[in-house]
Design a protein around this motif. Structure first.
Motif, PDB file in Angstrom:
ATOM      1  N   ASN A 113       0.488   4.935   0.754  1.00 25.45           N
ATOM      2  CA  ASN A 113      -0.504   5.747   1.464  1.00 25.45           C
ATOM      3  C   ASN A 113      -0.332   7.235   1.188  1.00 25.45           C
ATOM      4  OD1 ASN A 113      -1.869   3.712   3.457  1.00 25.45           O
ATOM      5  ND2 ASN A 113       0.316   3.276   3.606  1.00 25.45           N
ATOM      6  N   ARG A 136       4.620   5.739   3.462  1.00 27.48           N
ATOM      7  CA  ARG A 136       4.365   4.665   4.443  1.00 27.48           C
ATOM      8  C   ARG A 136       4.003   3.337   3.762  1.00 27.48           C
ATOM      9  NH1 ARG A 136      -0.174   6.194   7.096  1.00 27.48           N
ATOM     10  NH2 ARG A 136      -0.503   7.999   5.765  1.00 27.48           N
ATOM     11  N   TYR A 137       4.851   2.934   2.845  1.00 31.16           N
ATOM     12  CA  TYR A 137       4.625   1.646   2.174  1.00 31.16           C
ATOM     13  C   TYR A 137       4.616   0.508   3.188  1.00 31.16           C
ATOM     14  CZ  TYR A 137       5.695   3.490  -2.523  1.00 31.16           C
ATOM     15  OH  TYR A 137       5.672   4.152  -3.719  1.00 31.16           O
ATOM     16  N   PHE A 138       3.679  -0.399   3.054  1.00 31.64           N
ATOM     17  CA  PHE A 138       3.750  -1.660   3.807  1.00 31.64           C
ATOM     18  C   PHE A 138       2.951  -2.705   3.049  1.00 31.64           C
ATOM     19  CE2 PHE A 138      -0.310  -2.328   6.205  1.00 31.64           C
ATOM     20  CZ  PHE A 138      -0.971  -1.160   5.855  1.00 31.64           C
ATOM     21  N   PRO A 139       3.270  -3.982   3.256  1.00 32.89           N
ATOM     22  CA  PRO A 139       2.586  -5.040   2.483  1.00 32.89           C
ATOM     23  C   PRO A 139       1.083  -4.995   2.731  1.00 32.89           C
ATOM     24  CG  PRO A 139       4.485  -5.926   3.656  1.00 32.89           C
ATOM     25  CD  PRO A 139       4.286  -4.521   4.169  1.00 32.89           C
ATOM     26  N   TYR A 185      -3.103  11.018   0.668  1.00 36.98           N
ATOM     27  CA  TYR A 185      -4.465  11.530   0.558  1.00 36.98           C
ATOM     28  C   TYR A 185      -4.628  12.319  -0.727  1.00 36.98           C
ATOM     29  CZ  TYR A 185      -5.159  10.312   5.449  1.00 36.98           C
ATOM     30  OH  TYR A 185      -5.284   9.625   6.621  1.00 36.98           O
ATOM     31  N   TYR A 186      -5.629  11.997  -1.508  1.00 36.36           N
ATOM     32  CA  TYR A 186      -5.987  12.797  -2.674  1.00 36.36           C
ATOM     33  C   TYR A 186      -7.417  12.420  -3.055  1.00 36.36           C
ATOM     34  CZ  TYR A 186      -4.833  15.930  -6.460  1.00 36.36           C
ATOM     35  OH  TYR A 186      -4.800  17.018  -7.290  1.00 36.36           O
ATOM     36  N   GLU A 241       5.757  11.179   2.207  1.00 35.12           N
ATOM     37  CA  GLU A 241       5.991  10.008   3.065  1.00 35.12           C
ATOM     38  C   GLU A 241       4.865   9.029   2.752  1.00 35.12           C
ATOM     39  OE1 GLU A 241       7.037   7.380   4.999  1.00 35.12           O
ATOM     40  OE2 GLU A 241       8.068   8.913   6.186  1.00 35.12           O
ATOM     41  N   ARG A 256       0.853  -1.186   0.000  1.00 39.22           N
ATOM     42  CA  ARG A 256       0.000   0.000   0.000  1.00 39.22           C
ATOM     43  C   ARG A 256       0.887   1.232   0.000  1.00 39.22           C
ATOM     44  NH1 ARG A 256      -4.690  -0.991   4.537  1.00 39.22           N
ATOM     45  NH2 ARG A 256      -5.592  -2.888   3.632  1.00 39.22           N
ATOM     46  N   LEU A 303      -8.233   9.320  -5.029  1.00 41.69           N
ATOM     47  CA  LEU A 303      -7.720   8.044  -4.502  1.00 41.69           C
ATOM     48  C   LEU A 303      -8.678   7.556  -3.419  1.00 41.69           C
ATOM     49  CD1 LEU A 303      -5.139   6.237  -4.775  1.00 41.69           C
ATOM     50  CD2 LEU A 303      -4.298   7.402  -2.738  1.00 41.69           C
ATOM     51  N   PRO A 304      -9.629   6.674  -3.779  1.00 42.05           N
ATOM     52  CA  PRO A 304     -10.753   6.430  -2.865  1.00 42.05           C
ATOM     53  C   PRO A 304     -10.397   5.713  -1.559  1.00 42.05           C
ATOM     54  CG  PRO A 304     -10.941   5.081  -4.852  1.00 42.05           C
ATOM     55  CD  PRO A 304      -9.798   6.022  -5.076  1.00 42.05           C
ATOM     56  N   LYS A 305      -9.328   4.951  -1.506  1.00 38.03           N
ATOM     57  CA  LYS A 305      -9.015   4.254  -0.259  1.00 38.03           C
ATOM     58  C   LYS A 305      -8.020   5.017   0.607  1.00 38.03           C
ATOM     59  CE  LYS A 305      -7.673   0.367  -2.265  1.00 38.03           C
ATOM     60  NZ  LYS A 305      -7.900   0.622  -3.704  1.00 38.03           N
ATOM     61  N   GLY A 306      -7.483   6.117   0.074  1.00 36.66           N
ATOM     62  CA  GLY A 306      -6.422   6.787   0.822  1.00 36.66           C
ATOM     63  C   GLY A 306      -5.102   6.073   0.667  1.00 36.66           C
ATOM     64  N   TYR A 307      -5.080   5.052  -0.141  1.00 37.75           N
ATOM     65  CA  TYR A 307      -3.827   4.405  -0.519  1.00 37.75           C
ATOM     66  C   TYR A 307      -4.013   3.760  -1.880  1.00 37.75           C
ATOM     67  CZ  TYR A 307      -6.156   0.142   1.223  1.00 37.75           C
ATOM     68  OH  TYR A 307      -7.052  -0.875   1.445  1.00 37.75           O
TER      69      TYR A 307
END
Lengths: 477, 485
Positions: A81, A271-274, A83-84, A269, A79, A87-91
């Motif tokens: 992450n 905040r990539y994570f699986p 905000y825009y 930033e 993901r 971008l409907p999920k925020g990620y």
């Protein structure tokens, strides 16, 4: 004065030609009414979950193989992450780190007769965002039809050294994608988008300069012009004693200049994570081998084969293989007409010229490969002249009729009757005594005049060779 | 005949089969019970009487036509309000969702609909399932039916209270770190957290995706098994649902624990477990041994690290899962002149303090420079915890522990002590990290408040859990007690 060279890396986003989106069953048709191709998943509604599109994964893996990449045995969705409103999920579900589907590949390009390998850093899968429309200073509207469309990202190494190389890289990449049938390659519609990173440095220097990213390049022309402009701009900045700042620039198509976009106030930033909603993709050696073996003939292979099999120059082979449809067209015509170079000349000259002028795709051509071959047969066997052939082609292009029919209908067969041509020629000599005397007196340019007059009198149907011969006979007598 | 709302699902199904009672009568009795007691208990965020009666009517019509109906047909069920229900508002007890009506049913809801279950309403929870008492609900606090001054536990406090107060025959909860089992223990009902992947999460509003699991809450083990049966099984809409065949859980309901090996991990009894809770749980172990099981102490050395690891992993996932509440598409919107300010104001106004705290915590631990020290390390701890469980299950069929260190605490008692509040989950969190199933069953009372026994099994061994829990239940009568309301 110091000479500069450009260092260019390309980031390309290609919308995949899957019938449905990356993580849901919504259709991907371009141009539907806003927010009609959406569901809980691609709208990111609470509780919805993504399920990967198997075909999209396959498309990226096949592309990676065509780009000579290694396939990660285990590849993960991350993901990203931020905000825009589009971008409907925020990620955004994307890939990150050292396990994209494909990595460490290359594309071969030929520029100025030189073959170069351009490295491919990674080839990965992600989802597209929606589209934002600013309708007034107070109002924006957002269309989520594009949200969740399967998107492939291909990142090159900074191996490109000129706008021309960058353009050729993109041409070859697009050719590969369309050959594989994974992307339609339409830059104008945004299904193929490229964002070059550009920097300049003194020639011979190994260090990289500060790079800028260039956006809004919606055609090959824009890619060439935009990069050229940006390179010149950077060189000018440095020559004037200034410094290039790392920021994003935008190509302004109407003004034909690059312009800075709002610079980022801080480093993003992400905040990539699986992504815990998705399980790792596992590619077994057997599966990879099956995919590798089922790849179609790719543009570069085809170019080399065209040169070999049809004796074409590299330039012809490169143009003819830019799309699979064009290459197939050429081969279908060349199979029916022995002079492959003549076929190549006509395809690259008349056919592409007319198609481009009419903004048509090769698939929309009314002139079929059979028709073109038939036309060239008529020229080769002397039925029509080369000049008439161009008129016949025009008629074919408009009406789609067979060349033989057009020639018959319009009585365009070449006149090779010596007697009839002699009569016409003699009448023209008689009507132009001054010119005739001058020609006889050694003013050889007038040969063209007499041949031209005969052609005119026969509406171009006279066999020019024969007219020439007859003229020579008369001069000699 | 006993009042209909006091009967269990299997008893009601029996009566319907015999023609002694109609689905309409059952639904009416349940709705009347809600009307009578929910003002005091406050289990429900939304009650849906019209829909419930319509579903009941359809069941009766089918019965009249002589159709064979699934086991849960006509049974009143309450749904935790983080499960999406088409056309019925789903709040997650958060102001930010602002009466949002999902356009779709969660997979579990669709499966229960297909069984012709009767949905009576949506139950309260801690906002976005973050909490252990329902005190973090953005709407109101639910009360423990055994003592209205106490919390029902959480986050599935509304579902637990509804079942305990006989406002619903069955309920669904969700369990991320104990959110089914802990309130089940506080309210004296049965709560089962299935194996991760056993039940589809599609339509469960996510808290922490790698931990969340939907499960049944019921008055006895048989009812829990019935509900588990109905909701289990892989789902093409959930990539993390497991393609593992679902056994017939009813076959597991036999009083037979001879030779069953129980591990009693001493770490679960270590810190903060009240003597009355330890005594009740150890007595339950003795009872199971008396019934033929074998029990032995065991050590699981990494269990102490499960709790801190959980509080890294869950907020990290939550910080991302809750990013979608930005005021753009649905729910609350606090207008502003630009989208960024609008999003900030909306999130500031819409989320409660606990949710904000966890979002900030998760945002921090996922940030570049901290990721390795926190998130990645927590994932490694998670692996170690899982290995502790794997090793234990090489020797034991089940692990036995308390569900909660204490009985239900008073409303407001821990409101200013977030650590004490979170420690209510210290015994339930480890198995969420490991992924296996666990069940909470009543095993005693202290000062009129229920105590829960927790049984944990290896992944997909729900049958073993159910068999042991059923055997224990048949030999005791804790589950037959009802709160006086």
């Amino acid at each position: 004065m110091t000479e500069f060279e450009a260092v260019i890396g390309m980031e390309v986003h290609a919308e995949l030609l899957t019938a449905s989106k990356m993580f849901c069953g919504c259709p991907t048709t371009f141009g539907a009414a806003p927010n009609t191709q959406v569901c809980p998943v691609c709208l990111g509604l609470p509780g919805s979950l993504p399920v990967p599109n198997r075909r999209a994964v396959e498309f990226v893996a096949r592309t990676a193989l065509a780009l000579h990449c290694e396939i990660s045995p285990r590849s993960i969705f991350y993901r990203k992450n931020y905000y825009y409103p589009d971008l409907p999920k925020g990620y955004q579900v994307s890939q990150y780190g050292d396990d994209p589907i494909g990595r460490n590949g290359y594309i071969e390009i030929v520029v100025g007769g030189q073959t170069r390998r351009i490295g491919i850093r990674r080839c990965h899968l992600e989802e597209d965002t929606g589209k934002l429309f600013h309708v007034s200073p107070q109002t924006s509207e957002v269309d989520y039809n594009r949200s969740g469309v399967a998107l492939m990202e291909i990142v090159s190494e900074p191996d490109l050294r000129s706008a021309e190389e960058a353009r050729e890289y993109l041409v070859q990449l697009r050719a590969i994608l369309t050959y594989l049938g994974v992307c339609d390659g339409k830059m104008e519609q945004g299904s193929l988008r490229c964002e070059p990173n550009i920097s300049v440095r003194p020639k011979g220097s190994a260090a990289f300069g500060t790079k800028t990213e260039l956006k809004n390049l919606n055609s090959f022309r824009a890619v060439s012009r935009g990069i050229e402009y940006e390179i010149e701009r950077q060189v000018a900045v440095i020559r004037a004693g200034g410094q290039v700042t790392q920021e994003t620039w935008r190509w302004d198509e109407t003004r034909q200049v690059t312009a800075p976009m709002r610079s980022k106030e801080f480093e993003q930033e992400y905040r990539y994570f699986p992504d815990p909603d998705l399980v790792p993709m596992v590619f077994t050696p057997d599966w990879v081998q099956t995919q590798q073996e089922s790849l179609p003939e790719l543009p570069r292979q085809k170019q080399l084969r065209f040169q070999e099999q049809y004796g074409l120059p590299a330039y012809d082979a490169q143009i003819l293989t830019e799309t699979r449809a064009l290459a197939d067209y050429f081969e279908a015509a060349a199979a029916r007409h022995a002079d492959a170079k003549a076929v190549s000349n006509w395809v690259m000259g008349e056919l592409l010229g007319r198609l481009n002028a009419a903004s048509l795709d090769i698939s929309e051509s009314k002139v079929t490969p059979e028709g073109l071959a038939g036309l060239l047969d008529l020229v080769a066997n002397g039925t029509i002249s080369g000049k008439i052939a161009k008129d016949v082609f025009e008629e074919m292009f408009v009406s789609g009729k067979a060349p033989e029919a057009i020639v018959q209908e319009k009585g365009l067969t070449q006149i090779s009757d010596e007697g009839a041509l002699a009569t016409t020629l003699d009448a023209i000599i008689a009507a132009n005594p001054k010119e005739w005397e001058a020609l006889k007196g050694g003013k050889e340019q007038l040969t063209k005049f007499f041949v031209g007059q005969v052609m005119r009198a026969t509406k171009g149907r006279a066999n020019p060779q024969l007219v020439n011969d007859l003229l020579k006979q008369r001069l000699a007598s | 005949m006993a009042e209909l709302h006091t009967l269990t699902a299997h008893e009601l199904a029996d009566q319907m089969r015999r023609g002694a009672v109609s689905a309409r009568e059952i639904a009416e009795a349940t709705l009347a019970r809600i009307a009578a007691v929910d003002e005091r208990v406050k289990s429900f965020v939304t009650v849906t009487p019209e829909a419930a009666l319509a579903q009941a009517r359809e069941v009766d019509e089918r019965r009249a036509r002589g159709e064979a109906l699934p086991p849960l047909a006509g049974i009143p069920i309450a749904l935790k309000d983080n499960l999406c229900t088409r056309g019925v508002r789903t709040t997650c007890a958060s102001k930010i969702l602002d009466n949002w009506e999902p356009p779709y049913d969660a997979t579990v809801v669709a499966r229960l609909r297909a069984q012709h279950a009767v949905f009576v309403g949506k139950t309260n929870l801690d906002e976005f399932a973050m909490g252990s008492s329902t005190e973090n609900s953005g709407l109101f606090v639910t009360h423990n039916p055994w003592d209205l001054s106490r919390v029902p536990g959480g986050s599935s406090g509304g579902s637990a209270a509804a079942v305990a107060a006989r406002e619903a025959t069955l309920a669904l909860g969700s369990d991320t770190g104990g959110s089914i089992r802990q309130p089940a223990a506080f309210c004296g009902v049965v709560g089962l957290k299935p194996t991760y992947g056993r039940v589809s999460r599609y339509g469960l509003v996510a808290f922490a995706s790698s931990l969340d699991q939907i499960g049944p809450m019921a008055r006895d083990v048989t009812d829990a098994a019935l509900l588990l049966q109905a909701i289990s099984g892989s789902d093409p809409s959930d990539a993390t649902s497991a393609p593992v065949a679902v056994p017939d859980y009813m076959q597991a309901l036999r009083p037979e624990v001879k030779g069953l090996k129980l591990g009693v991990p001493r770490e679960f009894f270590a810190q903060g477990v009240a003597p009355e809770v330890e005594a009740a749980v150890r007595a339950a172990v003795d009872r199971l041994v008396a019934l033929g099981a074998e029990a032995e102490e065991v050590s699981m050395p990494h269990i102490d690290y499960a709790f801190p690891a959980f509080y890294i992993i869950a907020p990290a996932e939550a910080s991302s899962n809750l990013a979608r509440y930005d005021g753009v598409r649905y729910g609350l919107r606090e207008p502003a002149s630009d989208p960024t300010t609008m999003m900030e104001r909306t999130r500031d106004a819409g989320f409660g303090a606990e949710v904000k705290q966890r979002i900030m915590l998760g945002t921090f631990t996922l940030s570049a420079g901290y990721y390795d020290a926190y998130y990645l390390k927590a994932l490694k701890v998670r692996t170690l915890v899982k290995q502790d469980f794997d090793r234990a299950f090489e020797r034991f069929d089940l692990l036995v522990a308390p569900v909660t260190p204490t009985v239900a605490f008073a409303i407001g008692e821990r409101a200013n002590d977030p650590l004490q509040m979170k420690l209510a989950d210290v015994c339930t969190v480890p198995v969420n990290l490991a992924g296996g199933p666990a069940i909470a069953v009543p095993c005693g009372f202290h000062a009129g408040l229920p105590i829960g026994l927790q049984l944990m099994a290896k992944p997909f061994a729900e049958e073993t859990l159910l068999r042991a829990a059923y055997t224990y239940e048949q030999a005791t009568d804790w589950h037959l007690r009802a709160p006086a309301l």
